[in-house]
Enzyme design. Structure first.
Site, PDB file in Angstrom:
ATOM      1  N   MET A 100      -5.901  -6.984   8.213  1.00 25.77           N
ATOM      2  CA  MET A 100      -5.308  -6.206   9.297  1.00 25.77           C
ATOM      3  C   MET A 100      -6.119  -4.942   9.505  1.00 25.77           C
ATOM      4  O   MET A 100      -7.193  -4.797   8.967  1.00 25.77           O
ATOM      5  CB  MET A 100      -3.849  -5.954   8.993  1.00 25.77           C
ATOM      6  N   HIS A 143     -16.038  -8.401   0.845  1.00 27.04           N
ATOM      7  CA  HIS A 143     -15.036  -9.261   1.478  1.00 27.04           C
ATOM      8  C   HIS A 143     -15.105 -10.683   0.925  1.00 27.04           C
ATOM      9  O   HIS A 143     -14.094 -11.269   0.542  1.00 27.04           O
ATOM     10  CB  HIS A 143     -15.266  -9.257   2.998  1.00 27.04           C
ATOM     11  N   TYR A 175      13.482 -34.595 -17.240  1.00 29.94           N
ATOM     12  CA  TYR A 175      12.031 -34.619 -17.408  1.00 29.94           C
ATOM     13  C   TYR A 175      11.312 -34.763 -16.071  1.00 29.94           C
ATOM     14  O   TYR A 175      11.897 -35.198 -15.087  1.00 29.94           O
ATOM     15  CB  TYR A 175      11.602 -35.750 -18.363  1.00 29.94           C
ATOM     16  N   ARG A 188      -3.196   3.167   8.550  1.00 28.23           N
ATOM     17  CA  ARG A 188      -3.563   2.011   7.726  1.00 28.23           C
ATOM     18  C   ARG A 188      -2.435   0.984   7.664  1.00 28.23           C
ATOM     19  O   ARG A 188      -1.283   1.327   7.449  1.00 28.23           O
ATOM     20  CB  ARG A 188      -3.862   2.451   6.295  1.00 28.23           C
ATOM     21  N   CYS A 228       9.219 -39.152 -11.119  1.00 29.37           N
ATOM     22  CA  CYS A 228       7.829 -39.547 -11.273  1.00 29.37           C
ATOM     23  C   CYS A 228       7.203 -39.467  -9.885  1.00 29.37           C
ATOM     24  O   CYS A 228       7.901 -39.459  -8.888  1.00 29.37           O
ATOM     25  CB  CYS A 228       7.721 -40.951 -11.845  1.00 29.37           C
ATOM     26  N   GLY A 267      -8.510  -6.913   4.056  1.00 29.48           N
ATOM     27  CA  GLY A 267      -9.370  -6.979   5.227  1.00 29.48           C
ATOM     28  C   GLY A 267      -8.774  -7.712   6.418  1.00 29.48           C
ATOM     29  O   GLY A 267      -9.435  -7.891   7.429  1.00 29.48           O
ATOM     30  N   ARG A 281      -3.400  -1.026  -6.505  1.00 30.47           N
ATOM     31  CA  ARG A 281      -2.510  -2.185  -6.517  1.00 30.47           C
ATOM     32  C   ARG A 281      -2.873  -3.002  -7.747  1.00 30.47           C
ATOM     33  O   ARG A 281      -3.964  -2.826  -8.307  1.00 30.47           O
ATOM     34  CB  ARG A 281      -2.676  -3.038  -5.261  1.00 30.47           C
ATOM     35  N   SER A 310      15.154 -42.454 -12.267  1.00 34.09           N
ATOM     36  CA  SER A 310      13.903 -41.724 -12.071  1.00 34.09           C
ATOM     37  C   SER A 310      13.663 -41.613 -10.570  1.00 34.09           C
ATOM     38  O   SER A 310      13.579 -42.626  -9.870  1.00 34.09           O
ATOM     39  CB  SER A 310      12.741 -42.466 -12.745  1.00 34.09           C
ATOM     40  N   LYS A 369       0.841  -1.198   0.000  1.00 39.65           N
ATOM     41  CA  LYS A 369       0.000   0.000   0.000  1.00 39.65           C
ATOM     42  C   LYS A 369       0.879   1.251   0.000  1.00 39.65           C
ATOM     43  O   LYS A 369       0.656   2.172  -0.786  1.00 39.65           O
ATOM     44  CB  LYS A 369      -0.911  -0.027   1.227  1.00 39.65           C
TER      45      LYS A 369
HETATM   46  P1  ADP Z   1      -8.004  -2.223   3.660  1.00 41.88           P
HETATM   47  O1  ADP Z   1      -6.593  -2.632   3.427  1.00 41.88           O
HETATM   48  O2  ADP Z   1      -8.776  -3.140   4.521  1.00 41.88           O
HETATM   49  O3  ADP Z   1      -8.682  -1.861   2.363  1.00 41.88           O
HETATM   50  P2  ADP Z   1      -7.516   0.550   4.056  1.00 41.88           P
HETATM   51  O4  ADP Z   1      -6.307   0.941   4.796  1.00 41.88           O
HETATM   52  O5  ADP Z   1      -7.413   0.627   2.577  1.00 41.88           O
HETATM   53  O6  ADP Z   1      -7.958  -0.883   4.520  1.00 41.88           O
HETATM   54  O7  ADP Z   1      -8.652   1.511   4.603  1.00 41.88           O
HETATM   55  C1  ADP Z   1     -10.018   1.188   4.735  1.00 41.88           C
HETATM   56  C2  ADP Z   1     -10.881   2.183   3.998  1.00 41.88           C
HETATM   57  O8  ADP Z   1     -10.675   3.517   4.458  1.00 41.88           O
HETATM   58  C3  ADP Z   1     -10.574   2.205   2.521  1.00 41.88           C
HETATM   59  O9  ADP Z   1     -11.776   2.274   1.800  1.00 41.88           O
HETATM   60  C4  ADP Z   1      -9.790   3.455   2.334  1.00 41.88           C
HETATM   61  O10 ADP Z   1      -9.936   3.969   1.045  1.00 41.88           O
HETATM   62  C5  ADP Z   1     -10.380   4.377   3.403  1.00 41.88           C
HETATM   63  N1  ADP Z   1      -9.377   5.368   3.814  1.00 41.88           N
HETATM   64  C6  ADP Z   1      -8.146   5.103   4.275  1.00 41.88           C
HETATM   65  N2  ADP Z   1      -7.467   6.225   4.509  1.00 41.88           N
HETATM   66  C7  ADP Z   1      -8.293   7.247   4.221  1.00 41.88           C
HETATM   67  C8  ADP Z   1      -8.154   8.662   4.236  1.00 41.88           C
HETATM   68  N3  ADP Z   1      -7.023   9.258   4.617  1.00 41.88           N
HETATM   69  N4  ADP Z   1      -9.219   9.401   3.857  1.00 41.88           N
HETATM   70  C9  ADP Z   1     -10.367   8.802   3.462  1.00 41.88           C
HETATM   71  N5  ADP Z   1     -10.555   7.484   3.410  1.00 41.88           N
HETATM   72  C10 ADP Z   1      -9.521   6.691   3.784  1.00 41.88           C
HETATM   73 MG    MG Z   2      -7.850  -0.778   1.039  1.00 41.41          MG
END
Ligand code: ADP
Ligand code: MG
Ligand code: MG
Length: 877
Positions: free
Chosen positions: A103, A451, A853, A92, A833, A101, A335, A765, A23
């Protein structure tokens, strides 16, 4: 600016995933590309590892975070904790590999009883209290471990009281009241008030994200996805942008191509007046992204433009999180997007056609696991009943099983060997064990980005989500769809390709990919078959390893040829002693004189000859490696319990034989070459059958290429004895072609003395199943049902050594035997094998070890061809 443990977004790039996490690296890349990313910084995975190892953060971390925070404050023109106009930030998680989802994230950090007024002064009361209640619930569950359901319960109760269905219908006063309720929950659980110091909130949220790396569900996920446990997560701190500040605001997710089919276009969901996590949680039904064009044409156009920029930069399908604040578009994440197996092939081929990547790169982007998934059968819909519901086709496949409405019970039922479909209203990360245990997942809420959908695609589970006609009652253990009621335990079928759900178990048909390999479909039959054929052809052109098949019958051999086998690497002969031929084996065992042995063998000879003639005909012109009989003879006798009730003389004789031949360790007993040397004439009969079959094929104008393989050799003298006898037998068969004699290397001693053995062996083999059992000193069948699962949980094994070869141990035996065998006999042909021959990771190892092989089961051949090609690719530049 960067300091030891903290990097501003402006100072990283997409190649720094190890340090900044996926990220963080991608936020940095977007910042570099000049895209609108809110200012922020990344705390490195190194800091996380430091904390997880020592229980404290690096001494300089707090000061570094302060420094970077000041820069964010300057860029935004607001300060954290400023009562008049506070800066809020999100904290984040984000490790090297995406774990959707799994962490934690805490949004709206910086709100307190004081600053909430300042926020209200700029964005309105309703908005400010909405942010505050979000902070308390996310902080409460993430940092202090209060069950999220506590807050959800209070929110739901309030909605009910006010008689509204969705959160945006709640007023400022309602939300303010909710904040009060949340604070009470917080106090009841922690004994302290919700922290009123923004700096403390920030620090504690960072630590909580570090710790979230080690939650049970994160571990389960990593285990399933083979992600190492010691990487740690980075933490991204960024200025909040507000999608929940009114109707000109909103938040969404987008894909640059359809992640289910690969079709080009704009795909995604948009939720007006909401913060990010609302979309993924499926709390409200989102609008299709196309609607944004109508709601805010300028932002839509900008988003589409940015999607193009990202695809060009990443040269791949990207997924995106964005937020619109008062008509201004902000990029919050991107990503390379997860995709279905079919889409992986189609997109890779498409990008080649578009000139974005070359064929080598395309081959790197697909893998054997995805191809294997595409070879699964699909539902045969001829005469199928009407579906009981239709949802979103979120992850393909055809899964039938018993409906189970709870993750724990799904795990239990699967443990009893029952096929399970996990049915939930929506899933959350706690459902992960149940999702892993299930064949298919069905939800009544959420879309392609829910999810359930994201996780199921990642795990290769069939998934239909958002089947809104279904009324799922998890507590009652049933679902209703119109007049139909499905109770826990009833069979249902979910079609991940069409999104349809059926009552009962539907019959299945072969996949188009299999039909293509069987010659039933043309490569032009559709985008998927076209893409698969193209990439497998490129793998064939790239690979050094030959790919052969394990085939015991002419039918298997013929199928294997269609699937691209360059011969039969293992033809087991024990199958040829089963059925009505068992009687002959019994006669052999009960024989009391050499004449009786000879008579029994003489009756087996023509039967064996016929077996071999069929296989040699099916594989005409290609090598067929025939393994002489391997299992202990008593395996062919009736089970002891049956004989205990012996009534005839013959039964009583057999019972005596079973008792006499009983072994405490049959795997280490009288089998393989030992059996051949102990029962005179047994191997000679098989060799004669092979020689005569070959001679017969030559007379018919064929090109038979049999090879004789001796199992379980541990010492060169065993092989020398068998080979001398084989050559004597073959010399007496007029018209037989030359037939090489080689050996399995499956006893560790054979690997260790490979140089000696090569003097007598015309090929090697590796029998890696036995080699693994004997190198580890464990019996596969026993281990799999007893301690192997425990060993996987404990991390002693990352994967079962029977699934992927143990490179450090068993692999060294392989490498040693290859080197010493070839040193003694230059050009010695060496193959493998057994199960490992079709396993992607093992194939890459065998390529590196210099084997000639691999041999695997016919259905595994396309996977092995693809992976052998991938193994031979030059490193990505
Ligand atoms: P996950 O990895 O579970 O998607 P994220 O870290 O991406 O968690 O965050 C969860 C949600 O919060 C995402 O939809 C993200 O876009 C939103 N979000 C994260 N940071 C901000 C921010 N600075 N302003 C607005 N929304 C945010
Ligand atoms: Mg996210
Ligand atoms: Mg073996």
């Amino acid at each position: 600016m960067r300091t030891n443990y903290v990097y501003d977004f402006a100072d990283g790039d997409m190649d720094m995933k190890d340090l900044l996490g996926g990220k963080g690296a991608n936020l940095a890349e977007m910042t570099r590309l000049g895209l609108p990313v809110p200012p922020g910084f990344t705390i490195t995975t190194e800091a996380c590892r430091f904390y997880l190892e020592r229980g404290t953060t690096p001494p300089e971390l707090d000061a570094e975070v302060d420094l970077h925070l000041r820069r964010v404050e300057q860029a935004i023109g607001r300060r954290l904790g400023d009562p008049g106009d506070p800066l809020l930030v999100s904290v984040r998680s984000g490790g090297r590999f995406s774990m959707p989802g799994m962490m934690e994230t805490v949004l709206d950090i910086g709100l307190t009883d004081v600053t909430v007024a300042g926020l209200a002064a700029h964005g309105g009361e309703r908005f400010a209290w909405d942010c505050y209640r979000r902070l308390i619930s996310m902080y409460g569950s993430t940092v202090t471990g209060i069950p999220g359901t506590e807050f959800e319960g209070a929110l739901e109760a309030l909605r009910r009281e006010r008689g509204v269905a969705t959160d945006p219908e709640l007023s400022a006063a309602d939300l303010r009241e909710l904040v009060g309720a949340y604070k009470k929950i917080f106090h009841a659980h922690t004994g302290t008030d919700f922290p009123q110091d923004p700096a403390e909130q920030l620090r504690d949220a960072v630590l909580a994200v570090f710790r979230s790396w080690n939650t049970e569900r994160a571990r389960v996920y990593r285990n399933a996805e083979h992600i190492p446990d010691d990487l740690g997560t980075a933490v991204n701190v960024m200025a909040m942008v507000y999608g929940n500040r009114g109707t000109r605001c909103g938040t969404g997710v987008a894909f640059t191509r359809d992640p289910a089919t690969g079709a080009r276009g704009v795909y995604g969901d948009y939720l007006p007046n909401a913060q990010g996590e609302d979309v993924v949680a499926g709390i409200r039904d989102a609008l299709p992204l196309q609607e944004l064009e109508r709601l805010d044409g300028a932002c839509y156009a900008r988003l589409v433009e940015i999607m193009g920029v990202l695809e060009r930069r990443y040269r791949d399908l990207c997924d995106i999180e964005f937020t619109i604040e008062d008509g201004r578009l902000w990029m919050l994440q991107t990503r390379v997007g997860k995709r279905t197996a079919a889409a992986a092939f189609i997109i890779a081929a498409q990008l080649v056609d578009e000139g974005v990547i070359d064929l080598d790169q395309a081959l790197r982007r697909v893998d054997g696991a995805a191809l294997a998934q595409l070879m699964f059968p699909r539902f045969d819909l001829e005469g199928a009943p009407e579906p009981i519901a239709t949802g979103v086709a979120a992850s393909p496949g055809a899964a039938s099983g018993r409906a189970v409405f709870d993750s724990h019970r799904a795990v239990e039922a699967a443990g009893r060997g029952e096929p399970v479909i996990l049915v939930r209203r929506e899933t959350n990360p706690d459902d992960l064990p149940g999702m892993l245990a299930a064949r298919g997942i069905l939800t009544s809420r959420g879309g392609k980005t829910s999810h359930a959908a994201v996780v199921a695609r990642g795990m290769g589970r069939t998934c239909v989500c958002g089947a809104a006609e279904l009324d799922v009652d998890t507590a009652g253990g049933l679902l209703r769809s119109g007049p139909v009621t499905v109770r826990e335990g009833d069979m249902i079928s979910v079609d991940g390709i069409t999104g349809k759900v059926y009552l009962g178990e539907l019959p299945v048909t072969p996949s188009p990919v299999v039909r293509y390999f069987e010659g039933d479909l043309d490569a032009a039959a559709g985008p998927l078959v076209h893409a698969v054929s193209r990439l497998v052809a490129h793998a064939d052109a790239t690979r050094r390893l030959d790919v052969q098949a394990n085939a015991d019958t002419p039918e298997d051999a013929a199928r294997a040829r269609g699937f691209g086998a360059a011969g039969v690497g293992l033809c087991r002969t024990e199958h040829m002693f089963l059925g009505e031929r068992r009687v002959l084996v019994e006669r052999l065992i009960l024989a009391e004189s050499e004449e009786e042995v000879a008579a029994a063998l003489a009756e087996l000879l023509p039967l064996q000859r016929e077996d071999f003639t069929g296989i040699l005909a099916a594989m005409d012109g290609l090598p067929v490696t025939i393994r002489l009989i391997d299992p202990p003879l008593h395996e062919f006798l009736p089970p002891l319990e049956e004989l205990l009730a012996a009534s005839t003389d013959r039964d009583r004789a057999l019972l005596a034989a079973v008792r006499r031949m009983h072994e405490s360790n049959p795997m280490l007993g009288l089998r393989g070459v030992r059996l051949g040397l102990a029962v005179p004439g047994l191997f000679a009969m098989q060799v004669r059958a092979i020689g005569e079959a070959a001679a017969a094929r030559v007379r018919e104008g064929g090109d038979p290429r049999p090879e004789i393989m001796v199992p379980l050799v541990g010492d060169v003298r065993e092989l020398a004895l068998v080979r001398a006898e084989a050559e004597r037998v073959l010399a007496g068969i007029p018209g037989a072609p030359p037939i090489p004699v080689g050996t399995m290397i499956e006893v560790p001693r054979a690997a260790l003395t490979a140089g000696d053995i090569a003097a007598e062996a015309e090929f090697f083999s590796f029998g890696t199943n036995d080699l693994t059992q004997m190198a580890w000193g464990l019996s596969r069948d026993d281990a799999e049902s007893s301690f192997l699962p425990q060993y996987l949980r404990l991390g002693v094994f990352a994967t079962s050594p029977f699934e992927s070869i143990d490179e450090r141990g068993v692999g060294r035996l392989v490498e040693l035997a290859v080197q010493e065998g070839r040193a003694a006999r230059p050009g010695l042909r060496v193959g493998v094998c057994g199960e490992h021959g079709g396993d992607p990771a093992s194939i890459h190892f065998f390529h590196r070890a210099g084997l000639d092989y691999v041999s695997c089961s016919p259905y595994r051949l396309p996977v092995a061809r693809l992976e052998a090609g991938r193994a031979a690719l030059p490193p990505a530049g």
